[in-house]
Write a protein that holds these residues in place. Structure first.
Motif, PDB file in Angstrom:
ATOM      1  N   ALA A   1      43.874  46.429  39.916  1.00  9.51           N
ATOM      2  CA  ALA A   1      43.963  45.128  39.258  1.00  9.51           C
ATOM      3  C   ALA A   1      45.370  44.550  39.347  1.00  9.51           C
ATOM      4  CB  ALA A   1      43.520  45.239  37.800  1.00  9.51           C
TER       5      ALA A   1
ATOM      6  N   CYS B   1      46.594  42.098  41.261  1.00 15.52           N
ATOM      7  CA  CYS B   1      46.755  40.658  41.438  1.00 15.52           C
ATOM      8  C   CYS B   1      46.703  39.958  40.090  1.00 15.52           C
ATOM      9  CB  CYS B   1      45.674  40.124  42.375  1.00 15.52           C
ATOM     10  SG  CYS B   1      45.829  38.351  42.690  1.00 15.52           S
TER      11      CYS B   1
ATOM     12  N   ASP C   1      43.518  37.016  39.902  1.00 19.44           N
ATOM     13  CA  ASP C   1      42.094  37.331  39.764  1.00 19.44           C
ATOM     14  C   ASP C   1      41.818  38.792  39.437  1.00 19.44           C
ATOM     15  OD1 ASP C   1      42.771  38.510  42.173  1.00 19.44           O
ATOM     16  OD2 ASP C   1      41.771  36.993  43.388  1.00 19.44           O
ATOM     17  N   ARG C   2      42.883  39.583  39.238  1.00 19.35           N
ATOM     18  CA  ARG C   2      42.777  40.994  38.873  1.00 19.35           C
ATOM     19  C   ARG C   2      42.042  41.835  39.918  1.00 19.35           C
ATOM     20  NH1 ARG C   2      46.922  42.523  36.198  1.00 19.35           N
ATOM     21  NH2 ARG C   2      47.292  41.301  34.311  1.00 19.35           N
ATOM     22  N   LYS C   3      42.121  41.426  41.160  1.00 20.86           N
ATOM     23  CA  LYS C   3      41.592  42.263  42.226  1.00 20.86           C
ATOM     24  C   LYS C   3      42.638  43.300  42.618  1.00 20.86           C
ATOM     25  CE  LYS C   3      38.473  38.773  44.160  1.00 20.86           C
ATOM     26  NZ  LYS C   3      38.124  37.943  45.346  1.00 20.86           N
ATOM     27  N   SER C   4      42.154  44.444  43.052  1.00 19.10           N
ATOM     28  CA  SER C   4      43.050  45.531  43.442  1.00 19.10           C
ATOM     29  C   SER C   4      43.509  45.346  44.890  1.00 19.10           C
ATOM     30  CB  SER C   4      42.347  46.879  43.279  1.00 19.10           C
ATOM     31  OG  SER C   4      41.885  47.064  41.951  1.00 19.10           O
TER      32      SER C   4
ATOM     33  N   LYS D   1      44.262  42.725  49.835  1.00 19.40           N
ATOM     34  CA  LYS D   1      43.600  42.587  48.542  1.00 19.40           C
ATOM     35  C   LYS D   1      42.109  42.796  48.720  1.00 19.40           C
ATOM     36  CE  LYS D   1      43.353  38.533  46.488  1.00 19.40           C
ATOM     37  NZ  LYS D   1      43.698  37.327  45.715  1.00 19.40           N
ATOM     38  N   GLN D   2      41.502  43.591  47.839  1.00 13.21           N
ATOM     39  CA  GLN D   2      40.084  43.900  47.964  1.00 13.21           C
ATOM     40  C   GLN D   2      39.227  42.677  47.677  1.00 13.21           C
ATOM     41  OE1 GLN D   2      39.274  47.331  45.510  1.00 13.21           O
ATOM     42  NE2 GLN D   2      40.694  48.638  46.658  1.00 13.21           N
TER      43      GLN D   2
ATOM     44  N   CYS E   1      36.328  42.402  46.088  1.00 14.96           N
ATOM     45  CA  CYS E   1      35.678  42.349  44.776  1.00 14.96           C
ATOM     46  C   CYS E   1      36.570  42.983  43.715  1.00 14.96           C
ATOM     47  CB  CYS E   1      34.326  43.060  44.803  1.00 14.96           C
ATOM     48  SG  CYS E   1      33.160  42.397  46.006  1.00 14.96           S
ATOM     49  N   VAL E   2      36.391  42.580  42.483  1.00 11.65           N
ATOM     50  CA  VAL E   2      37.130  43.166  41.371  1.00 11.65           C
ATOM     51  C   VAL E   2      36.579  44.564  41.104  1.00 11.65           C
ATOM     52  CG1 VAL E   2      37.738  42.965  38.942  1.00 11.65           C
ATOM     53  CG2 VAL E   2      37.585  40.911  40.352  1.00 11.65           C
TER      54      VAL E   2
ATOM     55  N   ALA F   1      38.344  51.436  42.956  1.00  8.16           N
ATOM     56  CA  ALA F   1      39.412  50.835  43.753  1.00  8.16           C
ATOM     57  C   ALA F   1      39.907  51.809  44.820  1.00  8.16           C
ATOM     58  CB  ALA F   1      40.562  50.404  42.849  1.00  8.16           C
TER      59      ALA F   1
END
Length: 298
Positions: free
Chosen positions: A139, A141, A144-147, A166-167, A169-170, A177
C-alpha cells in the motif's frame, strides 16, 4: 582484443574477460538537453524523506518537457537499475506534473551528473548461477494505496533484469502483495531460463528469494484455501512451476533482500552497497566486492 560497439545510445565494451555496458554519451546528452550540465552532484537519485503525491495546489509545469524528461530517463534505466524506482515514481505524475514533481526528476539528473561513467560490468570468470529476488511495498502509493512490486535477477555476479511497477489491484494483505510480486519474478525467471537454453545452458530450480513466509507457503501449498481465492488467477501459475522444478521459492532475510532498492528510496550507504552487488562500477574501475559474490550466492 577488445570490441567497442554503439547501439541506440548503449555502448558495449567486450573483451575475453568481461563485458561492460555504459550510456555515458547518452547521459551527457540528457544533461545538456535539460540544461543540467553544471548542476551540483547528488549521491542518491531520491531523498529518503521525499514525499510525492498529486500536489493539487502546486504550480503546474510544461507537460511536454516533463514527459520528455521521463522518457529519456526511462531509457537510461537500461544500464542503471539504481534510478529505476525514482524514475517510475516520477512517471506516475505525467498527466498533471507540478513543480514538486519536476524538482524530484532534477534530483535524478543531479545523481547522473556524478555517475556518467558508471555502467554494468559482466565478468566472464563467475559460474552461471541464476537467482531471482522479489519484494514489495505494501500500500505504498499515497494516491490509491496500491502496492509496488520489485524484482531483480542476477546471473553470476551481475544483474541482468530488474523491475519496479505499481500493482494493478489493491492488495488486501502483505501476503497477497508479495505473492503478486513473486508471480512477476517467476515469469521473468522462465524467460531467462529459455534464453539460457538457447545458448545451451540448462538451469533448474532457480532460487526465488522473498522475505514473506506467507507468500512462500501459498506458492508451495496446492490446496486452495477460501481466504486466498481473491488473489488473481494469473498469479497462481507459480505453483505449477514450483512443482515442475522451474524455480524454488525460498526465504531471505530483509537485510539481504536486493530487490528492496526498487521499492523505496535508500540512504547513501545502502545504495552504494547494492550498486556494487549489482555489478555497477566506473569505467576502468574495479568492483570492490568481487570476492563477496561467491559467498553471497552460494
Amino acid at each position: 582484443m577488445k570490441v567497442n560497439l554503439f547501439f541506440l545510445g548503449l555502448q558495449v565494451k567486450q573483451s575475453k574477460d568481461d563485458i561492460f555496458l555504459i550510456q555515458t554519451k547518452y547521459c551527457k546528452e540528457i544533461l545538456k538537453k535539460f540544461e543540467m550540465e553544471r548542476c551540483k552532484k547528488a549521491t542518491t537519485p531520491m531523498s529518503t524523506s521525499c514525499y510525492m503525491d498529486a500536489d493539487l495546489v502546486g504550480t503546474s509545469v510544461d507537460q511536454n518537457k516533463y514527459r520528455g524528461l521521463i522518457v529519456s530517463l526511462l531509457y537510461l534505466t537500461a544500464s542503471r537499475p539504481i534510478i529505476m524506482f525514482a524514475v517510475c515514481l516520477c512517471a506516475r505524475f505525467q498527466s498533471n506534473p507540478k513543480e514538486s514533481h519536476f524538482k524530484a526528476t532534477k534530483r535524478i539528473l543531479k545523481c547522473l551528473k556524478g555517475t556518467t561513467l558508471v555502467g554494468l560490468w559482466y565478468p566472464s570468470h563467475f559460474p552461471i548461477h541464476l537467482v531471482g529476488y522479489s519484494d514489495f511495498d505494501f500500500a505504498g502509493c499515497e494516491l490509491d494505496r496500491k502496492s509496488t512490486s520489485g524484482t531483480c535477477h542476477l546471473l553470476g555476479s551481475s544483474v541482468i533484469s530488474w523491475h519496479s511497477k505499481k500493482q494493478a489491484c489493491v492488495a488486501l494483505s502483505t501476503a497477497e502483495a508479495e505473492y503478486t510480486a513473486v508471480g512477476s519474478c517467476c515469469a521473468q525467471i522462465l524467460w531467462s531460463k529459455q534464453q539460457l537454453e538457447d545458448f545451451g545452458l540448462k538451469v533448474n530450480k532457480v532460487p526465488l528469494l522473498c522475505d514473506n513466509t506467507s507468500a512462500i507457503d501459498l506458492a508451495k501449498n496446492h490446496i486452495q484455501h477460501s481466504r486466498t481465492k481473491h488473489i488473481e488467477i494469473c498469479h497462481n501459475f507459480i505453483r505449477d512451476h514450483v512443482s515442475n522444478g522451474d524455480c524454488d521459492v525460498k526465504f531471505i532475510e530483509i537485510a539481504n533482500q536486493l530487490a528492496y532498492i526498487f521499492m523505496k528510496p535508500l540512504p547513501k550507504d545502502k545504495l552504494f552497497l547494492l550498486r556494487e552487488i549489482f555489478g555497477l562500477k566506473r569505467e576502468g574501475g574495479v568492483n570492490c566486492l568481487q570476492g563477496f559474490f561467491e559467498n553471497f550466492f552460494s
